[in-house]
Design a protein around this motif. Structure first.
Motif, PDB file in Angstrom:
ATOM      1  N   ALA A   1      21.366 -16.595 -31.560  1.00 31.00           N
ATOM      2  CA  ALA A   1      20.464 -17.139 -30.542  1.00 31.00           C
ATOM      3  C   ALA A   1      19.025 -17.120 -31.056  1.00 31.00           C
ATOM      4  N   ALA A   2      18.650 -16.000 -31.683  1.00 30.47           N
ATOM      5  CA  ALA A   2      17.284 -15.894 -32.207  1.00 30.47           C
ATOM      6  C   ALA A   2      17.047 -16.929 -33.305  1.00 30.47           C
ATOM      7  N   ALA A   3      18.077 -17.145 -34.116  1.00 36.69           N
ATOM      8  CA  ALA A   3      17.919 -18.069 -35.246  1.00 36.69           C
ATOM      9  C   ALA A   3      17.626 -19.487 -34.782  1.00 36.69           C
ATOM     10  N   ILE A   4      18.198 -19.869 -33.652  1.00 36.05           N
ATOM     11  CA  ILE A   4      17.992 -21.241 -33.163  1.00 36.05           C
ATOM     12  C   ILE A   4      17.046 -21.289 -31.969  1.00 36.05           C
ATOM     13  N   GLY A   5      16.479 -20.137 -31.607  1.00 42.08           N
ATOM     14  CA  GLY A   5      15.527 -20.108 -30.506  1.00 42.08           C
ATOM     15  C   GLY A   5      16.155 -20.387 -29.151  1.00 42.08           C
ATOM     16  N   MET A   6      17.336 -19.869 -28.946  1.00 41.20           N
ATOM     17  CA  MET A   6      18.042 -20.095 -27.676  1.00 41.20           C
ATOM     18  C   MET A   6      18.058 -18.786 -26.876  1.00 41.20           C
ATOM     19  N   ASP A   7      18.043 -18.907 -25.574  1.00 43.06           N
ATOM     20  CA  ASP A   7      18.109 -17.719 -24.730  1.00 43.06           C
ATOM     21  C   ASP A   7      19.487 -17.060 -24.879  1.00 43.06           C
ATOM     22  N   PRO A   8      19.532 -15.723 -24.917  1.00 41.83           N
ATOM     23  CA  PRO A   8      20.819 -15.038 -25.089  1.00 41.83           C
ATOM     24  C   PRO A   8      21.845 -15.380 -24.004  1.00 41.83           C
ATOM     25  N   ALA A   9      21.393 -15.625 -22.798  1.00 40.89           N
ATOM     26  CA  ALA A   9      22.351 -16.003 -21.745  1.00 40.89           C
ATOM     27  C   ALA A   9      22.895 -17.402 -22.004  1.00 40.89           C
ATOM     28  N   ASP A  10      22.013 -18.278 -22.462  1.00 42.91           N
ATOM     29  CA  ASP A  10      22.443 -19.657 -22.691  1.00 42.91           C
ATOM     30  C   ASP A  10      23.450 -19.770 -23.828  1.00 42.91           C
ATOM     31  N   ILE A  11      23.231 -19.024 -24.899  1.00 46.24           N
ATOM     32  CA  ILE A  11      24.171 -19.146 -26.019  1.00 46.24           C
ATOM     33  C   ILE A  11      25.545 -18.611 -25.624  1.00 46.24           C
ATOM     34  N   ARG A  12      25.542 -17.619 -24.748  1.00 43.77           N
ATOM     35  CA  ARG A  12      26.838 -17.116 -24.292  1.00 43.77           C
ATOM     36  C   ARG A  12      27.519 -18.173 -23.412  1.00 43.77           C
ATOM     37  N   ARG A  13      26.748 -18.751 -22.519  1.00 42.15           N
ATOM     38  CA  ARG A  13      27.339 -19.774 -21.654  1.00 42.15           C
ATOM     39  C   ARG A  13      27.934 -20.900 -22.489  1.00 42.15           C
TER      40      ARG A  13
ATOM     41  N   SER B   1      37.710 -14.662 -16.987  1.00 39.32           N
ATOM     42  CA  SER B   1      36.693 -15.246 -16.103  1.00 39.32           C
ATOM     43  C   SER B   1      35.294 -15.016 -16.670  1.00 39.32           C
ATOM     44  N   HIS B   2      35.136 -15.337 -17.952  1.00 35.60           N
ATOM     45  CA  HIS B   2      33.856 -15.031 -18.606  1.00 35.60           C
ATOM     46  C   HIS B   2      32.665 -15.698 -17.919  1.00 35.60           C
ATOM     47  N   HIS B   3      32.835 -16.973 -17.552  1.00 42.42           N
ATOM     48  CA  HIS B   3      31.680 -17.698 -17.007  1.00 42.42           C
ATOM     49  C   HIS B   3      31.336 -17.217 -15.596  1.00 42.42           C
ATOM     50  N   ALA B   4      32.368 -16.987 -14.819  1.00 47.55           N
ATOM     51  CA  ALA B   4      32.098 -16.458 -13.471  1.00 47.55           C
ATOM     52  C   ALA B   4      31.414 -15.096 -13.569  1.00 47.55           C
ATOM     53  N   ALA B   5      31.866 -14.303 -14.533  1.00 48.93           N
ATOM     54  CA  ALA B   5      31.274 -12.977 -14.705  1.00 48.93           C
ATOM     55  C   ALA B   5      29.818 -13.097 -15.161  1.00 48.93           C
TER      56      ALA B   5
END
Lengths: 797, 289, 161
Positions: A399-411, A434-438
Motif C-alpha cells: 500500500a505504501a509503495a503505491i500510495g494507497m490507503d491500507p483499508a483500500d488495498i485490503r478491500r 466474510s472478509h468484506h463485511a468484517a
C-alpha cells in the motif's frame, strides 16, 4: 451470512422456544472457582503420595559422564533417586513425527536424558521424596559429571557444515522442509509495478499458564491400573500414550482432568516430566506428584514461534497484489515434540500466508531446524500470528509503495464475500467467509476516517499515533486431516452422552475438556436447548476417560464446533426418546408433542401434558404401566466429526490505535477492535472473552514476551520478573464485533473462536507502530516491539 | 521452588537483634519486609543459617517530624509512607517515588529499611535518599552511628552496613521553602523495575535551578548522582544549557547492558528524563528534548 | 534438621495451632497444612499475585510471608471471605461479566479488588487497572475483570445509598 444479531433464515433447531443458543448465560462452574473451591491438580494429594523433583541440565548440550547420588539418597525424606537409564526400563522412548509431514524426522526422546542433555532444563535425574522441599534439598547434593558439548544456538547457522549435528544419526539438523509453488510466481513478480520485501522476525515466547503443568500419577498394583490426574487438554490422547509407553493396555489407564489453570496449547503435549512421573509411580508403586515450579515452566513448557520469515509481494499500480513469496526458518529445539510434532507451526505458516486474499500466485519454503534450546510446539494460534504478520506487513508495504490507503488495498484484494466455496493457492478450502463485511464493520466501529483525521491533527503537534489493520483467517474444527492422517492417535471426533435420570435431572458427559473456555457452559446450553429444560437441570461431566465418551478434547478451536455439534445431536436424540416415551404414556403421536421448560407439552397449543419428573418416575419406577413391547431409552449418545471440509475456516480483522513516544520508544495502546466470524454464536459473552483474551496474548507477543537465549543456549530471563507478560495497566479495552456465517458442516453451525484474537493482534500492532513511525521513514518487522527496537529504528540510539 | 532450611528467631528489640547477628556470624541475616529476601530464598539464590525477624520491633516503625527533620523508622512500610501526610508534606519526592514501587500487596509488606539495606540499583528509594540528602542511622554492637546516604550505598547490593549492624532509621531534611521535587521512571510495565529513573530535588529560581540534586537509578551498579549536569543547570535555562547538561550525564553515569536495555538506550532515556525534569521544575510546558 | 517452630494464628476466624518449619511460606502452610487450596501458587517469587491473602486485614503475597511470621496474626483467605459474604458483589459481578476463565488467578483478583473498593469505593477504570496491575491473568485480557470491579463498586454504592 448476516450481521449478528439478526435472525437466521427460517427456523432451525437453534431457534427452539426457550433456547439458550445465542444467549450470554453465566457459566455454571464460576461460583466454585470464585469461592476458592476449584480442584486443580496442584491442589490434590493422595495417601502415600510422593513428590518428584527433576534435576535439570545447566548446559544446553552436555554429555552425562556420571551421576553420584549416594549422599543425596541418604537424606531425610528421600524415597528414590532415578536416572535416565533406570527409567528407560519402565518407559519406552518416543519419536515426534507424523507421516503426512513428509520427511519430518526426529530422534528418540526419553523421559529422563540417558547419556546426553540436549537443552538447558532437560531432566537428568528424578529425586522422589516425601515433600517437594526435601526433594529439592536432595537435588542439591546429586553430583552430575558433565562434559559440555558445543551447543547449536543460532537457527540461522544450524544447517551450516561447520555446525555440529545434534543427532548424528539423522545426518543433519534439518527436521523438516516444505516447498510450495502455486500459480506463476516469477511471471507475477516480473510483471509487478512494485515489489516489496522484508524479513519478519518473531521472538520465542511461551504460554505462562498461571497454574504450572501439574500431574499426579497413581499406579495401583492391586487393580493394575494407572490413574493419572493431569491438567491436560486431551485426556484420551494421554491415556493412549501412557499405555503405549508404559506397556499397559489402554483400559489400564484412566486420565482425569479436573480444573486446569490455563492451557493455551501448553497442556496438549507429551512432556518428558509427565511420562517420567507416571513411570516413577509404576516403578515405586505409589502416587507420585509433579508440579513444575515457575523456573521449570520457563525452561520446559513448550515454547513457540521463533521464526525468521523473509517475504515478498508483487503489486500492481492499481493495488492488485499478484504474488506472495516467503522463506521461513524456525528453530524447534532438539526434538520434535510428541505426538503433534514441532513441524506443524511452519507448515501452518506455509498454508496461511496470503490466506485472506485473492492473490493466486504463491511460493513458499519453510525449514524447521534443530537447536539446543527448549522444544517448541503448538501454542495458541499455531502459525497464525506469523502468517498474519508477514502477510499484513507485506500488504501495508505494498500500500505504501503505491500510495494507497491500507483499508483500500485490503478491500481491493480480500476474497469477495460471494466467492465461496473456494480454495487458496496453498490448497485450503473455504466454505464461507466474510472478509468484506468484517472490514466494513470494523471501519465503522472504529470510525476509521475520523481516526485518520485525528491522527493527522496530532501528528502536526508532534504526537505520533498509528492505525494498524490485520485481516486473518483461522483454522478451526480440524478433521483428521490435522493429526489422524499422519498416524497420530489423536481423536478428531467427539462424543456426548446425555441421559435423563429418575427425577428428570439431565446428566451429560462430553469428551471435550474445560480449561476456562466455557466448554461446560456451552454443552449445558445446547443440551438444555435441545431438551427444552432449564439449564440448571443439566449437569455436565468432562475430563475423565472412564466417564466420558471417547474424543479429542479442547484444542485447535474445536470444542464448541465439534463437541457442541455432538451435544446438539445427542440432545435431539434424547428428546426424541423422551417424546416417544411420553407418546406411549399419553397415547399421542410423538410428532404432536414437544418439551418446553421441563414439561411435555402439546406442540400446537403449548398446553402442558406431563412434567418430565412425572415421566421419569413412570419410566424408571412403573415401566410396567407402559404399553407392552415399549422400552424407554433415557440415554442417547452421539458423536461428530466434520466431514465436508478438512477445517472450518473462520475469518476476521483487527485494528490497533496506539501512540509511540518517539523520545522513549514506549508504546501506549489506546484502543483495539476485532470483528470476527465464528459462525453460530452459542454464547456471545464467551466468544467475546475468548477473543479478548486471545488478543491480549497476541499483544504480549507484540510488545513484551520473549524467551531470550544467549549464544551458549542459556535462557537468560526464566523468571516471572524477567519474562514480561501483559498486565492490566498496559492493556487497552477491546471492542469486539461479529459477522455470522454458520458452517453447514453440522446443524449447529459453530466454528471456533479461541485463537482468532491471537492470530491478528501482533500484526495489527506492528502495522500501527509502522504507521506511527512513517514520518520518520522507520520500519520495524520484528516482535516484540521493544522501546530499544523503536529507538534504534528512529536512529536515536 | 522451596527455600533451603534455615533457623528463625524473632527479635524483641534492636539490641537483641544485634546480639543475634553477632552470634550468628556471617550466617545470620535480618528479615525486614522480606519482599526481596524471600524470593531469593525461595529461588535458592541464597541460603543462610538464621533469619532474624525484626518486623515486630515497634520502635523501628513510624514517621515523625522533629524540627526540620523527618525521622522514619526503618521498618516503616511502603504503604505507610504512601499514605503519610508527613511524607507528602515534607518529602514529596519520596511520596512520588513510593507509588512506583511494585504493587499494593508488596507495599503492604516491604519496608524502607529493608529496601535500602538491599541496595538494589534499580530500586527507587536509594536514589531518593541521595537526592534528599538522607542520613541513615545504624546500630551495631558498639552503638549507633550515622552515615550520609552518599556514603551508604557502595555498589551492587553493597552498603556500609557491617554484617552485625542494623539500619534503624532514616533522617531526611524536610522540604525547604522554594524546593521542588521531580520523580519519574521508565518501566516496561507498571510496578516493574525501571529501565531508568530519576529522582531530583532543587530550588527553581527564575530560569535556573539552584541546589539541584539529580540521582538516577537503574543505571549502573548503584544509584548515580550527577553533580556535573546539576552544576550546568544552575545557569540560565536555554536549549544549549540543557543539551550541555544532557551531554554531561555521560561523565557521571555508567550505564550497563542487560536484557532490559543497552547502555546507549539507558543514557538516551536518562537524557530524556533530564529534559522532562528541567521542564517540570521550571514549570515549562513539556517540550521535546 | 531444623526443628519446627510452634505458631498460633487465626485463619478465617478459627484459631489454628501448628508446628512449622521456618522455611515454609504462608501459602504452602495454608494449602498443605490447612487444606485451604483456594490460595494458589503461580510463581513463588512474588510476581504473579496468585497467592494473595489478607494478613491482619491487608493483602499480602502469601509466598513472601513465612508461616512463622503469621504467628499471633489473623489470616483471611478466599474461602473465609467468600463464606462471610464480604465478596458477594464482586463475585456476582465477576460471574455476570465472565471475568474469569480458568479461575486460577480469581481468588487473588477478588481479594485485591476488595481491598481497592474498601479504600476507594468509586475508582475509575485507570485506578482499577493500576491496583490490579500486580495480579497476572493469562486468560481474560483483563477487560472483563475491570468491568466487573466497576460494576461491583456501583452495586456497593447503590446498596449503601
Amino acid at each position: 451470512m448476516t450481521d449478528a444479531p439478526t435472525t437466521r433464515p427460517g427456523l432451525s433447531e437453534l431457534d427452539r422456544p426457550n433456547s439458550y443458543i445465542g444467549r450470554a448465560v453465566p457459566r455454571p462452574n464460576l461460583k466454585r472457582l470464585m469461592q476458592g473451591r476449584g480442584q486443580y491438580v496442584s491442589d490434590m494429594s493422595l495417601p502415600r503420595m510422593a513428590h518428584v523433583v527433576f534435576l535439570r541440565s545447566p548446559y544446553a548440550h552436555a554429555r552425562i559422564l556420571g551421576i553420584d547420588s549416594a549422599e543425596a539418597a541418604a537424606m531425610p525424606g528421600v524415597i528414590a533417586i532415578v536416572t535416565g537409564p533406570e527409567l528407560a526400563k519402565v518407559c519406552t522412548p518416543w519419536v515426534g513425527v507424523l507421516s503426512h509431514l513428509k520427511g519430518l524426522k526426529s530422534a528418540p526422546q526419553y523421559p529422563i536424558a540417558v547419556d546426553r542433555a540436549c537443552w538447558q532444563g532437560e531432566a537428568v535425574a528424578a529425586i522422589v521424596a516425601t515433600s517437594r522441599a526435601a526433594a529439592e534439598d536432595a537435588a542439591e547434593r546429586v553430583m552430575v559429571d558433565y562434559e559440555e558439548l558445543e551447543p547449536v544456538a543460532d537457527m540461522r547457522t544450524a544447517l551450516d557444515a561447520a555446525t555440529p549435528v545434534i543427532h548424528p544419526e539423522l545426518g543433519d539438523n534439518l527436521a523438516f522442509e516444505r516447498n510450495l509453488d502455486a500459480g506463476a510466481v516469477d511471471a507475477a513478480f516480473a510483471e509487478a509495478d512494485h515489489v516489496v520485501e522484508a524479513e519478519f522476525v518473531f521472538g520465542r515466547h511461551t504460554g505462562v499458564t498461571l497454574e504450572p503443568r501439574s500431574i499426579l500419577a497413581d499406579w495401583n498394583p492391586g487393580d493394575e491400573r494407572l490413574t493419572v490426574y493431569q491438567g491436560t487438554q486431551a485426556p484420551h490422547m494421554m491415556q493412549n500414550i501412557f499405555a503405549k509407553h508404559l506397556a499397559l493396555d489402554e483400559s489400564q489407564v484412566r486420565v482425569v482432568c479436573k480444573d486446569v489453570g490455563g492451557s493455551f496449547g501448553i497442556k496438549v503435549h507429551v512432556y518428558a516430566d509427565d511420562m517420567a512421573t507416571a513411570a516413577l509411580s509404576k516403578l515405586l508403586r505409589r502416587p507420585v506428584k509433579f508440579v513444575a515450579d515457575r523456573l521449570e515452566s520457563f525452561n520446559t513448557d513448550i515454547h513457540a514461534r521463533d521464526h525468521r520469515c523473509k517475504g515478498r509481494a508483487a503489486v500492481k499500480a492499481d493495488g492488485t497484489i499478484t504474488a506472495f513469496e516467503i522463506d521461513d526458518l524456525t528453530g524447534i529445539g532438539p526434538y520434535s515434540v510428541y505426538p503433534r510434532t514441532s513441524a506443524i507451526e511452519a507448515n501452518q505458516v506455509v498454508n496461511l500466508v496470503g490466506g485472506p486474499y485473492t492473490t493466486p500466485n504463491y511460493r513458499a519454503r519453510a525449514r524447521v531446524v534443530f537447536q539446543n534450546k527448549n522444544v517448541t510446539c503448538q501454542y495458541r494460534a499455531v502459525g497464525h500470528p506469523i502468517a498474519c504478520s508477514v502477510t499484513e506487513g507485506l500488504v501495508d508495504l505494498a500500500a505504501a509503495a503505491i500510495g494507497m490507503d491500507p483499508a483500500d488495498i485490503r478491500r481491493r484484494n480480500l476474497i469477495a464475500d460471494d466467492a465461496y466455496p473456494c480454495a487458496s493457492p496453498s490448497g485450503l478450502r473455504f466454505e464461507a467467509l466474510s472478509h468484506h463485511a468484517a472490514l466494513d464493520k470494523l471501519l465503522a466501529m472504529m470510525d476509521y476516517s475520523a481516526l485518520r483525521a485525528e491522527q493527522a491533527a496530532l501528528r502536526a503537534k508532534g504526537i505520533h499515533r498509528g492505525i494498524g489493520l490485520a485481516s486473518f483467517i483461522e483454522v478451526t474444527n480440524p478433521s483428521p486431516a490435522f493429526y489422524g492422517v499422519g498416524g497420530a492417535r489423536i481423536s478428531s471426533q467427539d462424543g456426548v452422552a446425555v441421559r435423563m435420570d429418575a427425577t428428570g435431572a439431565i446428566i451429560c458427559q462430553t469428551s471435550i475438556t474445560e480449561q476456562g473456555q466455557g466448554s461446560e457452559a456451552l454443552t449445558a446450553q445446547i443440551v438444555a436447548s435441545m431438551l427444552g429444560v432449564p439449564m440448571s437441570r443439566v449437569r455436565v461431566t468432562l475430563g475423565d476417560t472412564d466417564n466420558t465418551p471417547y474424543g479429542g478434547g479442547t484444542w485447535a478451536s474445536r470444542g464448541a464446533g465439534i463437541g457442541g455439534e455432538a451435544a446438539l445431536q445427542a440432545g435431539k436424540q434424547l428428546r426424541r426418546n423422551i417424546l416417544a416415551a411420553a407418546a406411549s404414556i399419553l397415547q399421542a403421536d410423538p410428532d404432536t408433542l414437544d418439551i418446553r421448560d421441563g414439561k411435555i407439552i402439546d406442540a400446537a397449543t403449548g398446553a402442558e401434558r406431563v412434567p418430565l419428573e412425572e415421566l421419569a418416575r413412570i419410566v424408571y419406577y412403573r415401566p410396567d404401566t407402559l404399553p407392552p413391547g415399549f422400552q424407554a431409552e433415557m440415554m442417547a449418545v452421539r458423536h461428530f466429526v466434520p466431514r465436508d471440509f478438512p477445517f472450518a475456516f473462520t475469518n476476521g480483522i483487527q485494528a490497533s490505535w496506539l501512540e509511540v513516544d518517539t523520545e522513549t520508544g514506549f508504546i501506549t495502546l489506546l484502543n483495539h477492535w476485532v470483528v470476527e466470524d465464528c459462525g453460530t454464536i452459542i454464547n456471545p459473552q464467551l466468544v467475546d472473552e475468548q477473543i479478548r483474551g486471545g488478543v491480549v496474548q497476541g499483544l504480549g507477543a507484540a510488545l513484551f514476551e520473549h524467551c531470550r537465549y544467549d549464544e551458549r543456549g542459556q535462557l537468560t530471563n526464566a523468571t516471572m520478573a524477567d519474562y514480561l507478560v501483559p498486565m492490566a495497566a498496559e492493556m487497552p479495552d477491546i471492542d469486539v464485533g461479529h459477522i455470522v456465517s454458520p458452517t453447514k458442516d453440522g446443524e449447529l453451525g459453530a466454528k471456533g473462536a479461541g485463537e482468532a484474537g491471537t492470530a491478528g493482534a501482533a500484526a495489527c500492532v506492528a502495522n500501527a507502530v509502522n504507521d506511527a513511525l512513517s514520518p520518520f521513514g522507520a520500519r520495524i518487522t520484528e516482535i516484540p516491539l521493544t522501546p530499544e527496537l523503536i529507538l534504534t529504528a528512529l536512529g536515536r540510539i | 521452588m522451596k527455600a533451603a532450611a534455615f533457623n528463625y528467631a524473632r527479635a524483641a528489640s534492636v539490641d537483641e537483634a544485634v546480639q543475634m547477628l553477632v552470634r550468628g556470624g556471617g550466617g545470620a541475616k535480618l528479615l525486614a519486609g522480606g519482599q526481596s529476601l524471600l524470593p531469593a530464598l525461595n529461588l535458592r539464590l541464597m541460603s543462610l543459617d538464621l533469619l532474624v525477624d525484626i518486623t515486630g520491633i515497634a520502635a523501628l516503625r513510624g514517621i515523625r517530624v522533629e524540627g526540620g527533620t523527618l525521622k522514619i523508622g526503618a521498618m516503616t512500610r511502603h504503604a505507610d509512607l504512601l499514605t503519610s501526610p508527613e511524607i507528602a508534606a515534607h518529602a514529596p519526592l519520596l511520596a512520588k517515588a513510593i507509588a512506583h514501587v511494585a504493587h499494593p500487596a508488596i507495599r503492604n509488606r516491604g519496608t524502607i529499611g529493608g529496601n535500602l539495606a538491599h541496595a538494589d540499583p534499580a530500586s527507587e528509594l536509594p536514589a531518593c535518599m541521595l537526592a534528599l540528602g538522607a542520613t541513615l542511622v545504624i546500630q551495631g554492637p558498639s552503638g549507633q552511628r550515622r552515615v550520609q546516604a552518599a556514603d551508604f550505598f557502595l555498589g551492587l547490593y553493597q552498603t556500609a552496613l557491617a554484617p552485625d549492624e542494623i539500619l534503624i532509621a532514616i533522617e531526611l531534611p524536610a522540604l525547604a521553602s522554594g524546593e521542588r521535587a521531580f520523580f519519574h521512571e521508565y518501566a516496561r510495565r507498571m510496578g516493574d523495575y525501571a529501565i531508568v529513573g530519576l529522582a531530583a530535588q532543587g530550588k527553581p529560581a527564575g530560569d535556573r535551578i539552584d541546589a539541584l540534586r539529580l540521582v538516577y537509578f537503574g543505571v549502573g551498579e548503584r544509584a548515580g548522582s550527577c553533580p556535573a549536569a546539576a552544576r550546568i543547570l544552575q545557569q540560565r535555562h536555554s536549549p544549549a544549557i540543557l543539551a550541555e547538561a544532557q551531554a554531561a550525564l555521560a561523565a557521571d553515569l555508567q550505564p550497563q547492558n542487560d536484557h532490559q536495555a543497552s547502555a546507549a538506550m539507558r543514557l538516551h532515556l536518562a537524557r530524556t528524563l533530564l529534559a522532562r525534569c528541567v521542564n517540570e521544575l521550571l514549570g515549562r510546558a513539556e517540550a521535546s528534548a | 534438621m531444623i526443628a519446627p517452630t510452634p505458631i498460633t494464628l487465626t485463619v478465617n476466624g478459627e484459631t489454628v495451632a501448628a508446628q512449622v518449619e521456618p522455611r515454609i511460606h504462608l501459602t504452602d502452610f495454608l494449602r498443605e497444612n490447612l487444606g485451604l487450596t483456594g490460595t494458589h501458587i503461580g510463581c513463588e517469587h512474588g510476581v504473579c499475585g496468585a497467592c494473595t491473602v489478607r494478613l491482619d486485614g491487608e493483602i499480602v503475597r502469601g509466598c513472601l510471608v513465612l508461616a512463622v511470621q503469621a504467628d499471633g496474626k489473623s489470616v483471611e483467605t478466599i474461602e473465609g471471605l467468600s463464606d462471610s459474604g464480604a465478596l458477594d458483589e464482586l463475585q456476582a459481578a465477576f460471574r455476570d461479566r465472565n471475568a474469569l476463565q480458568c479461575g486460577y488467578c480469581t481468588p487473588a483478583m477478588l481479594l485485591t479488588a476488595h481491598e481497592l473498593l474498601a479504600r476507594n469505593p468509586t475508582p475509575d477504570r485507570a485506578t482499577i487497572r493500576e491496583h490490579l496491575s500486580g495480579n497476572y491473568c493469562r486468560c481474560t485480557g483483563y477487560q472483563a475483570i475491570i468491568d466487573a470491579v466497576e460494576i461491583a463498586a456501583r452495586a456497593r454504592a447503590g446498596a449503601k445509598s
